[in-house]
Design a protein around this motif. Structure first.
Motif, PDB file in Angstrom:
ATOM      1  N   ALA B  17      28.078  51.779  47.916  1.00 21.56           N
ATOM      2  CA  ALA B  17      29.309  51.029  47.669  1.00 21.56           C
ATOM      3  C   ALA B  17      29.476  50.826  46.168  1.00 21.56           C
ATOM      4  N   PRO B  18      30.691  50.545  45.707  1.00 19.03           N
ATOM      5  CA  PRO B  18      30.872  50.163  44.304  1.00 19.03           C
ATOM      6  C   PRO B  18      30.181  48.829  44.037  1.00 19.03           C
ATOM      7  N   ASN B  19      29.844  48.605  42.774  1.00 18.77           N
ATOM      8  CA  ASN B  19      29.092  47.406  42.413  1.00 18.77           C
ATOM      9  C   ASN B  19      29.832  46.626  41.330  1.00 18.77           C
ATOM     10  N   ILE B  20      29.877  45.325  41.529  1.00 15.04           N
ATOM     11  CA  ILE B  20      30.687  44.470  40.652  1.00 15.04           C
ATOM     12  C   ILE B  20      30.007  44.222  39.301  1.00 15.04           C
ATOM     13  N   LEU B  36      40.081  44.627  42.308  1.00 16.78           N
ATOM     14  CA  LEU B  36      39.166  45.161  43.311  1.00 16.78           C
ATOM     15  C   LEU B  36      39.857  45.339  44.653  1.00 16.78           C
ATOM     16  N   LEU B  37      40.839  44.510  44.913  1.00 23.02           N
ATOM     17  CA  LEU B  37      41.577  44.599  46.182  1.00 23.02           C
ATOM     18  C   LEU B  37      42.966  44.037  45.978  1.00 23.02           C
ATOM     19  N   ALA B  39      46.336  43.371  48.571  1.00 23.66           N
ATOM     20  CA  ALA B  39      46.942  43.469  49.900  1.00 23.66           C
ATOM     21  C   ALA B  39      47.994  42.360  49.968  1.00 23.66           C
ATOM     22  N   ILE B  42      47.227  38.624  48.883  1.00 24.11           N
ATOM     23  CA  ILE B  42      45.886  38.462  48.292  1.00 24.11           C
ATOM     24  C   ILE B  42      45.635  39.514  47.218  1.00 24.11           C
ATOM     25  N   ILE B  44      42.146  40.402  44.757  1.00 24.45           N
ATOM     26  CA  ILE B  44      40.794  40.070  44.323  1.00 24.45           C
ATOM     27  C   ILE B  44      40.523  40.837  43.039  1.00 24.45           C
ATOM     28  N   TRP B  67      40.917  31.155  44.025  1.00 25.26           N
ATOM     29  CA  TRP B  67      39.542  30.727  44.306  1.00 25.26           C
ATOM     30  C   TRP B  67      38.634  31.535  43.375  1.00 25.26           C
ATOM     31  N   LEU B 114      34.506  36.281  39.810  1.00 25.98           N
ATOM     32  CA  LEU B 114      35.274  36.825  40.915  1.00 25.98           C
ATOM     33  C   LEU B 114      36.452  35.887  41.122  1.00 25.98           C
ATOM     34  N   VAL B 116      39.889  35.243  43.477  1.00 24.22           N
ATOM     35  CA  VAL B 116      40.672  35.587  44.663  1.00 24.22           C
ATOM     36  C   VAL B 116      42.000  34.840  44.570  1.00 24.22           C
ATOM     37  N   TYR B 118      45.555  34.042  46.136  1.00 19.29           N
ATOM     38  CA  TYR B 118      46.009  34.091  47.531  1.00 19.29           C
ATOM     39  C   TYR B 118      47.190  33.150  47.764  1.00 19.29           C
TER      40      TYR B 118
END
Lengths: 122, 122
Positions: B17-20, B36-37, B39, B42, B44, B67, B114, B116, B118
């Motif tokens: 997987a990719p790594n942060i 990173l995401l 949608a 949301i 991230i 968050w 990180l 998030v 939302y």
């Protein structure tokens, strides 16, 4: 910190935040799920595993998508066509209804996951 | 891993997987934002800071809630009524339109956040 100032704020106004690595139980008979945030369309939780994995033949088939980040430890998530190896810092997005199971987590130390469940339930 | 089997899968089906924590630039003139995401509802992202903070008098005033989890390093977020000290593993929820600014990040090492984002934009 003494003498540091933030406009009108002094260091006496300094506060602390909750920490995702604390309050780990010494005994972990089951995986531990702790909700960190719940809001419309999103739920963030911490999951602590230690050697736990999904029962044989069990597959998660979730109505919401889930973005997962391994914070500590190591794990393997099995999908129908592959196994994904995850170490600290690795992340993966799991679509709604993408079948998966936890194939393995390291038995020697806790694996701490951050899981972000999001999107319309389908 | 040899000999380990996951039903019909062999270790040859193992993927990563990719790594942060990787792909950190050695030079960081500005904070680095990596999506990173994304949608509906949301987003991230990873944020990398090293000694960066918000300009004097600048306040974030965001349409979405956020968050935030500090993964590495240390930081201070200033709100209108307090300063929040954040170390690795500390997290905080920032409501939409809750004014805040980054008062400080450690200059000695990268701070990896990180974030998030939302909720409905308001």
């Amino acid at each position: 910190m003494s003498g540091r100032s933030y406009g009108r704020l002094s260091s006496g106004d300094m506060t602390n935040a909750p920490n995702i690595f604390t309050e780990l139980p010494s005994d972990l008979p089951e995986e531990l799920f702790t909700k960190l945030l719940q809001a419309p369309g999103i739920r963030i939780e911490r999951i602590v595993s230690r050697g736990h994995c999904s029962p044989d033949g069990f597959w998660y088939d979730q109505d919401q998508a889930e973005w997962v980040l391994v914070l500590k430890g190591a794990a393997r998530i099995q999908f129908e066509d592959r196994v994904l190896e995850l170490r600290s810092g690795d992340f993966v997005n799991i679509s709604a209804h993408q079948k998966h199971r936890v194939a393995w987590t390291t038995p020697d130390e806790p694996t701490i996951w951050l899981a972000v469940h999001y999107g319309e339930k389908s």
